[in-house]
Scaffold this motif. Structure first.
Motif, PDB file in Angstrom:
ATOM      1  N   SER A 116      -4.356   1.430  -9.209  1.00  0.00           N
ATOM      2  CA  SER A 116      -3.847   1.394  -8.020  1.00  0.00           C
ATOM      3  C   SER A 116      -4.954   1.669  -6.908  1.00  0.00           C
ATOM      4  O   SER A 116      -4.781   0.826  -5.756  1.00  0.00           O
ATOM      5  N   VAL A 117      -5.726   2.492  -7.050  1.00  0.00           N
ATOM      6  CA  VAL A 117      -6.569   3.011  -5.827  1.00  0.00           C
ATOM      7  C   VAL A 117      -7.707   1.776  -5.743  1.00  0.00           C
ATOM      8  O   VAL A 117      -7.714   1.384  -4.397  1.00  0.00           O
ATOM      9  N   VAL A 137       1.053   3.875  -3.121  1.00  0.00           N
ATOM     10  CA  VAL A 137       0.441   5.217  -2.971  1.00  0.00           C
ATOM     11  C   VAL A 137       1.841   6.247  -3.393  1.00  0.00           C
ATOM     12  O   VAL A 137       1.519   7.107  -4.105  1.00  0.00           O
ATOM     13  N   GLY A 140       2.051   6.140  -7.172  1.00  0.00           N
ATOM     14  CA  GLY A 140       0.882   6.800  -7.707  1.00  0.00           C
ATOM     15  C   GLY A 140       1.116   8.436  -7.721  1.00  0.00           C
ATOM     16  O   GLY A 140       0.593   9.018  -8.773  1.00  0.00           O
ATOM     17  N   ILE A 141       1.581   8.843  -6.489  1.00  0.00           N
ATOM     18  CA  ILE A 141       1.755  10.293  -6.474  1.00  0.00           C
ATOM     19  C   ILE A 141       2.787  10.723  -7.584  1.00  0.00           C
ATOM     20  O   ILE A 141       2.520  11.941  -8.005  1.00  0.00           O
ATOM     21  N   ILE A 171      -5.959  -0.898  -3.955  1.00  0.00           N
ATOM     22  CA  ILE A 171      -5.605  -0.996  -2.494  1.00  0.00           C
ATOM     23  C   ILE A 171      -6.806  -0.671  -1.533  1.00  0.00           C
ATOM     24  O   ILE A 171      -6.612  -1.411  -0.601  1.00  0.00           O
ATOM     25  N   GLU A 172      -7.989  -0.193  -2.309  1.00  0.00           N
ATOM     26  CA  GLU A 172      -8.961  -0.444  -1.344  1.00  0.00           C
ATOM     27  C   GLU A 172      -9.567  -1.664  -1.115  1.00  0.00           C
ATOM     28  O   GLU A 172     -10.146  -2.253  -0.065  1.00  0.00           O
ATOM     29  N   THR A 220       0.916  -1.054   0.108  1.00  0.00           N
ATOM     30  CA  THR A 220       0.171  -0.072  -0.105  1.00  0.00           C
ATOM     31  C   THR A 220       0.971   1.211   0.030  1.00  0.00           C
ATOM     32  O   THR A 220       0.507   2.386  -0.620  1.00  0.00           O
ATOM     33  N   THR A 221       1.854   1.256   0.889  1.00  0.00           N
ATOM     34  CA  THR A 221       2.666   2.453   0.942  1.00  0.00           C
ATOM     35  C   THR A 221       3.541   2.744  -0.526  1.00  0.00           C
ATOM     36  O   THR A 221       3.560   3.903  -0.817  1.00  0.00           O
TER      37      THR A 221
END
Length: 240
Positions: free
Chosen positions: A72-73, A55, A58-59, A76-77, A51-52
């Motif tokens: 990715s979102v 994130v 993705g940023i 992760i969810e 997850t880290t």
């Protein structure tokens, strides 16, 4: 969860390990519980690390390269957070990482603690069993309707039942861990609890160790005063 070397609690005769406890009475059952806890902890840890990473990537992809990662979102969810939460529950239970208020419990006689522990295990098993059954039903439904992402969408083409099955697998493992504790309590002598591995801090001693300032401590014109600390045994210790 403590990942350090095993430590022994002399007052309870219990050895704490990175993923649970080892007792002198049922070490084999302890190892089964600790092994399940270790598997759940590893899965939850991997999910947190992924997850880290996703994130951060993705940023960077969105802000620097203007190329967002569309899947990715949702990944992760739906998968990583689910694995973190449900497998983490099992590892936290066995490792004693859940918050527990034991001030009233610790004041009770040993014979009264045992039935309360049994009731708590029954309540936990009811909760885990409900989640297990809901997960099984959700998995069966996802398989029946071929649940999954719409072709052509940004999500990864992973069958929906894979997300659903995380819940019954993790809760099934949790039922085994808690069930062993329940069986050990029910079929052991009822003079005292046998699975109260780490009773916690003595609340009265912890409160008594807090420094108590006198009124003069707030008077800026008065000379330095001594704070009085009440420690176990009725003695007092001065703190400048």
């Amino acid at each position: 969860m403590n990942a350090t070397a095993p430590t022994a609690h002399a007052e309870t005769g219990v050895e704490r390990t990175p993923f649970g406890y080892i007792t002198a009475t049922h070490p084999r059952l302890d190892r089964i519980q600790n092994a399940i806890s270790a598997v759940c902890a590893v899965i939850a840890s991997i999910a947190i690390v992924l997850t880290t990473i996703l994130v951060i990537v993705g940023i960077v992809a969105r802000a620097v390269f203007d190329a967002p990662i569309g899947w990715s979102v949702a990944f992760i969810e739906m998968y990583l957070l689910t694995a973190t939460a449900f497998f983490g529950i099992v590892a936290a239970y066995r490792g004693g990482a859940h918050i527990a208020v034991v001030s009233l419990f610790n004041r009770m006689p040993e014979r009264a603690k045992k039935p309360l522990l049994v009731l708590s295990y029954v309540a936990v098993l009811i909760g885990l069993g409900s989640l297990f059954w809901a997960g099984i039903s959700g998995t069966a439904y996802a398989i029946a309707i071929s649940m999954g992402p719409v072709p052509g969408s940004s999500e990864l083409l992973i069958p929906g039942w894979i997300m659903q099955i995380i819940v019954p697998i993790s809760m099934g493992l949790g039922i085994v861990v808690v069930g062993i504790d329940l069986v050990r309590e029910v079929f052991s002598p009822w003079d005292a609890p046998r699975t109260n591995y780490e009773p916690g801090d003595d609340v009265d001693e912890a409160i008594a160790a807090v420094p108590v300032l006198t009124d003069d401590a707030f008077d800026t014109d008065a000379p330095p005063t001594t704070a009085v600390t009440q420690i176990p045994g009725g003695r007092k210790k001065g703190i400048r």
